[in-house]
Write a protein that holds these residues in place. Structure first.
Motif, mmCIF file in Angstrom:
data_model
loop_
_atom_site.group_PDB
_atom_site.id
_atom_site.type_symbol
_atom_site.label_atom_id
_atom_site.label_comp_id
_atom_site.label_asym_id
_atom_site.label_seq_id
_atom_site.Cartn_x
_atom_site.Cartn_y
_atom_site.Cartn_z
ATOM 1 N N GLY A 175 0.841 -1.193 0.000
ATOM 2 C CA GLY A 175 0.000 0.000 0.000
ATOM 3 C C GLY A 175 0.874 1.239 0.000
ATOM 4 O O GLY A 175 1.083 1.867 1.039
ATOM 5 N N LYS A 176 1.379 1.618 -1.173
ATOM 6 C CA LYS A 176 2.416 2.656 -1.243
ATOM 7 C C LYS A 176 1.978 3.918 -1.975
ATOM 8 O O LYS A 176 2.800 4.704 -2.412
ATOM 9 N N MET A 177 0.688 4.115 -2.138
ATOM 10 C CA MET A 177 0.137 5.356 -2.695
ATOM 11 C C MET A 177 0.610 5.650 -4.117
ATOM 12 O O MET A 177 0.923 6.789 -4.468
ATOM 13 N N GLU A 178 0.629 4.616 -4.951
ATOM 14 C CA GLU A 178 0.877 4.868 -6.373
ATOM 15 C C GLU A 178 -0.320 5.599 -6.967
ATOM 16 O O GLU A 178 -1.465 5.420 -6.508
ATOM 17 N N PRO A 179 -0.129 6.413 -7.989
ATOM 18 C CA PRO A 179 -1.248 7.160 -8.582
ATOM 19 C C PRO A 179 -2.410 6.267 -9.015
ATOM 20 O O PRO A 179 -3.571 6.633 -8.861
ATOM 21 N N GLY A 180 -2.097 5.089 -9.549
ATOM 22 C CA GLY A 180 -3.147 4.181 -10.003
ATOM 23 C C GLY A 180 -4.042 3.712 -8.876
ATOM 24 O O GLY A 180 -5.230 3.407 -9.104
ATOM 25 N N ALA A 181 -3.509 3.649 -7.668
ATOM 26 C CA ALA A 181 -4.332 3.244 -6.518
ATOM 27 C C ALA A 181 -5.385 4.307 -6.221
ATOM 28 O O ALA A 181 -6.522 3.988 -5.850
ATOM 29 N N ALA A 182 -5.036 5.568 -6.372
ATOM 30 C CA ALA A 182 -6.026 6.640 -6.186
ATOM 31 C C ALA A 182 -7.132 6.530 -7.226
ATOM 32 O O ALA A 182 -8.302 6.807 -6.934
ATOM 33 N N ASP A 183 -6.779 6.079 -8.421
ATOM 34 C CA ASP A 183 -7.775 5.955 -9.484
ATOM 35 C C ASP A 183 -8.796 4.867 -9.189
ATOM 36 O O ASP A 183 -9.996 5.057 -9.410
ATOM 37 N N PHE A 184 -8.356 3.703 -8.691
ATOM 38 C CA PHE A 184 -9.373 2.691 -8.396
ATOM 39 C C PHE A 184 -10.127 3.003 -7.104
ATOM 40 O O PHE A 184 -11.278 2.608 -6.944
ATOM 41 N N LEU A 185 -9.514 3.746 -6.192
ATOM 42 C CA LEU A 185 -10.250 4.193 -5.007
ATOM 43 C C LEU A 185 -11.409 5.106 -5.396
ATOM 44 O O LEU A 185 -12.503 5.008 -4.837
ATOM 45 N N LYS A 186 -11.182 5.983 -6.374
ATOM 46 C CA LYS A 186 -12.225 6.903 -6.819
ATOM 47 C C LYS A 186 -13.461 6.148 -7.298
ATOM 48 O O LYS A 186 -14.594 6.586 -7.095
ATOM 49 N N LYS A 187 -13.249 4.995 -7.906
ATOM 50 C CA LYS A 187 -14.352 4.238 -8.484
ATOM 51 C C LYS A 187 -15.195 3.527 -7.435
ATOM 52 O O LYS A 187 -16.252 2.981 -7.761
ATOM 53 N N SER A 188 -14.727 3.517 -6.191
ATOM 54 C CA SER A 188 -15.521 2.878 -5.142
ATOM 55 C C SER A 188 -16.678 3.755 -4.680
ATOM 56 O O SER A 188 -17.612 3.280 -4.043
ATOM 57 N N ASP A 189 -16.621 5.051 -4.979
ATOM 58 C CA ASP A 189 -17.713 5.984 -4.676
ATOM 59 C C ASP A 189 -18.184 5.843 -3.227
ATOM 60 O O ASP A 189 -19.369 5.648 -2.942
ATOM 61 N N ALA A 190 -17.236 5.942 -2.302
ATOM 62 C CA ALA A 190 -17.535 5.734 -0.880
ATOM 63 C C ALA A 190 -18.055 6.997 -0.220
ATOM 64 O O ALA A 190 -17.910 8.114 -0.740
ATOM 65 N N ASP A 191 -18.677 6.824 0.950
ATOM 66 C CA ASP A 191 -19.147 7.951 1.760
ATOM 67 C C ASP A 191 -18.032 8.488 2.655
ATOM 68 O O ASP A 191 -18.092 9.638 3.100
ATOM 69 N N VAL A 192 -17.050 7.635 2.948
ATOM 70 C CA VAL A 192 -15.871 8.027 3.721
ATOM 71 C C VAL A 192 -14.669 7.260 3.166
ATOM 72 O O VAL A 192 -14.784 6.057 2.888
ATOM 73 N N TYR A 193 -13.551 7.959 3.010
ATOM 74 C CA TYR A 193 -12.305 7.318 2.605
ATOM 75 C C TYR A 193 -11.341 7.323 3.793
ATOM 76 O O TYR A 193 -11.233 8.327 4.513
ATOM 77 N N ILE A 194 -10.644 6.213 3.978
ATOM 78 C CA ILE A 194 -9.652 6.110 5.053
ATOM 79 C C ILE A 194 -8.330 5.691 4.453
ATOM 80 O O ILE A 194 -8.240 4.677 3.743
#
Length: 367
Positions: free
Chosen positions: A227-246
């Motif tokens: 879990g090293k914060m690569e840019p691509g990880a932010a992209d798939f996180l966006k697609k989860s459409d969550a109410d809270v991000y941690i």
């Protein structure tokens, strides 16, 4: 003579053990199976595939390291939700590989956990014991046959090839009623601890504890060591459409990587989710870091770099950003890990209890 007596005792002990094991009844042998993907699947976001139970679909993994691509196939945090009036529940599942890890139970890595709704909350029922790549077992038997909802957590560290839930002939199994669908969505991005190491069983990983406590669907984006914060990880996180991000991703990247990646990572996520609350969580302190001075120095440097990035984001005008220190995440008695780094059930429970009030407030207020 001593040798003969010793072996006689061993044989007798095995015979007693086998006699104590419950035999599979005729009805259980003729169980009727339903593919797990045909029931209600929780914990797989829009970035993943609820049919294969992959947390992130391969199309959303371009440019990410091979380890992330491999771990994305593990169904950590995913669960099958269903209702049935069967007097027993079986499960049949096939793994890509049966894995043995020194600091985790086979159940955590390869098995499943069953919870049942007791009228007020989700209560642990039993676990399905894994023994090989292909498994079939009775999870629970001798129930009263009343229609109830159940939730089956999937393996944390093995990839599923297939899974099916078995019930008695004549019983009913269906997707969950709408009222049992979670009200909120929480996405947690992090390391092996987020993925579930080293809880004793799948349902005890802290993201799943949070999900049950808050009636929330939790997307577990924990990637062991990766879990090293690569840019691509932010992209798939966006697609989860969550109410809270941690973001619980401090343990893996170096202090230098945290300094260079955190702000761009959050900004990239914010392009799609500008107003969604985002919680930044420091790393838990590695127990041996109290004695291994280099390890202790590294963890402190990681957390400092993360907090500096948080202040930089606040100063740049970011809103709905929250920060949680790592000091008290798992208590102060030094008894919350299984191996000095990864959390035991106590550690996962304590971390969940520390985060639940914060998340609950954010879900209620939206900010």
């Amino acid at each position: 003579m001593d040798f003969l007596m010793k072996n006689t005792r061993i044989i007798f002990g095995i015979a007693v053990f086998l006699c104590m094991m419950p035999s599979v009844t005729g009805q259980e042998k003729q169980a009727r199976y339903t593919n797990g993907s045909e029931l209600t699947v929780l914990g797989i976001s829009g970035a993943g595939d609820p049919v294969s139970f992959h947390r992130v679909d391969s199309a959303n993994l371009n440019g990410l390291p091979s380890t992330v691509k491999k771990l994305a196939k593990n169904p950590a945090g995913a669960a099958i939700l269903f209702r049935t009036d069967s007097r027993f529940i079986k499960v049949k599942w096939r793994l890509e590989n049966y894995k043995i890890w020194w600091n985790m139970s086979p159940l955590t890595v390869n098995g499943t956990d069953l919870y049942g709704w007791n009228g007020k909350s989700w209560q642990y029922v039993a676990s399905a014991r894994p023994s090989d790549a292909e498994n079939e077992t009775v999870v629970i038997r001798n129930m009263d046959g009343k229609m109830r909802h159940y939730m089956m957590y999937l393996p944390l560290y093995s990839t599923l090839k297939s899974i099916a839930v078995g019930i008695e002939n004549g019983a009913t199994i269906q997707k969950a009623d709408p009222e049992f669908l979670p009200e909120h969505r929480i996405a947690i991005y992090g390391s092996s601890i987020t993925q579930g190491a080293s809880a004793s069983r799948p349902g005890m990983a802290y993201p799943s504890v949070i999900g049950r406590a808050l009636n929330a669907e939790v997307y577990n984006f924990g990637f062991s060591g990766s879990g090293k914060m690569e840019p691509g990880a932010a992209d798939f996180l966006k697609k989860s459409d969550a109410d809270v991000y941690i973001l619980d991703c401090v343990p893996n990247p170096s202090p230098e990587e945290i300094r260079s990646r955190t702000v761009p990572f959050v900004k990239r996520l914010r392009k799609a989710q500008p107003d969604t609350p985002l919680v930044m969580v420091e790393s838990v302190f590695r127990e041996h870091g109290h004695w291994d001075l280099e390890t202790g120095k590294r963890v402190r440097a990681q957390n400092r770099a993360f907090h500096d990035a948080y202040k930089q984001l606040i100063n740049s005008g970011e809103k709905n950003l929250y920060y949680i220190r790592g000091d008290e995440l798992t208590g102060s008695d030094h008894e919350a890990t299984s191996d000095g780094t990864h959390l035991s059930d106590i550690g996962h429970h304590r971390m969940a209890q520390h985060l639940i009030p914060v998340i609950k407030k954010l879900l209620r207020t939206g900010k």
